[in-house]
Design a protein around this motif. Sequence first.
Motif, PDB file in Angstrom:
ATOM      1  N   ASN A 169      -7.219   5.900   6.296  1.00 51.87           N
ATOM      2  CA  ASN A 169      -6.868   6.438   7.610  1.00 51.87           C
ATOM      3  C   ASN A 169      -6.522   5.368   8.636  1.00 51.87           C
ATOM      4  O   ASN A 169      -6.068   5.693   9.726  1.00 51.87           O
ATOM      5  N   ASN A 170      -6.750   4.101   8.317  1.00 51.98           N
ATOM      6  CA  ASN A 170      -6.550   3.032   9.288  1.00 51.98           C
ATOM      7  C   ASN A 170      -5.070   2.753   9.486  1.00 51.98           C
ATOM      8  O   ASN A 170      -4.313   2.643   8.533  1.00 51.98           O
ATOM      9  N   ASN A 171      -4.643   2.634  10.725  1.00 51.16           N
ATOM     10  CA  ASN A 171      -3.249   2.302  11.009  1.00 51.16           C
ATOM     11  C   ASN A 171      -3.111   0.974  11.739  1.00 51.16           C
ATOM     12  O   ASN A 171      -2.046   0.642  12.215  1.00 51.16           O
ATOM     13  N   ILE A 172      -4.179   0.214  11.840  1.00 54.03           N
ATOM     14  CA  ILE A 172      -4.128  -1.117  12.434  1.00 54.03           C
ATOM     15  C   ILE A 172      -3.930  -2.124  11.303  1.00 54.03           C
ATOM     16  O   ILE A 172      -4.688  -2.110  10.331  1.00 54.03           O
ATOM     17  N   PRO A 173      -2.905  -2.987  11.370  1.00 51.23           N
ATOM     18  CA  PRO A 173      -2.719  -3.965  10.304  1.00 51.23           C
ATOM     19  C   PRO A 173      -3.896  -4.927  10.243  1.00 51.23           C
ATOM     20  O   PRO A 173      -4.365  -5.432  11.266  1.00 51.23           O
TER      21      PRO A 173
END
Length: 62
Positions: A50-54
Amino acid sequence: MLYLFYILVGLLIVLGVNLMITGLLAVHDMYTCSKEEPTFATFKKYFVKNNNIPTKVSDLFN
C-alpha cells in the motif's frame, strides 16, 4: 526565514498523514484479505503493497 519552517512543517504533516493512512490500509488488508496469522511480517507485506512513498533514491528517477 520563517517560511522555510512552515514548508518543513507542511511536509511533515503530509508525510505523517500519508504514513498513517498507509498503516491503516495495511492493518485493514492484514485482517480482511490475509488467511495468515496477523504478525508484524504480514503487516510489513501489506504496508509495502500500500505504500506510495519511494523508499530508494533510484525509485525517484524511474
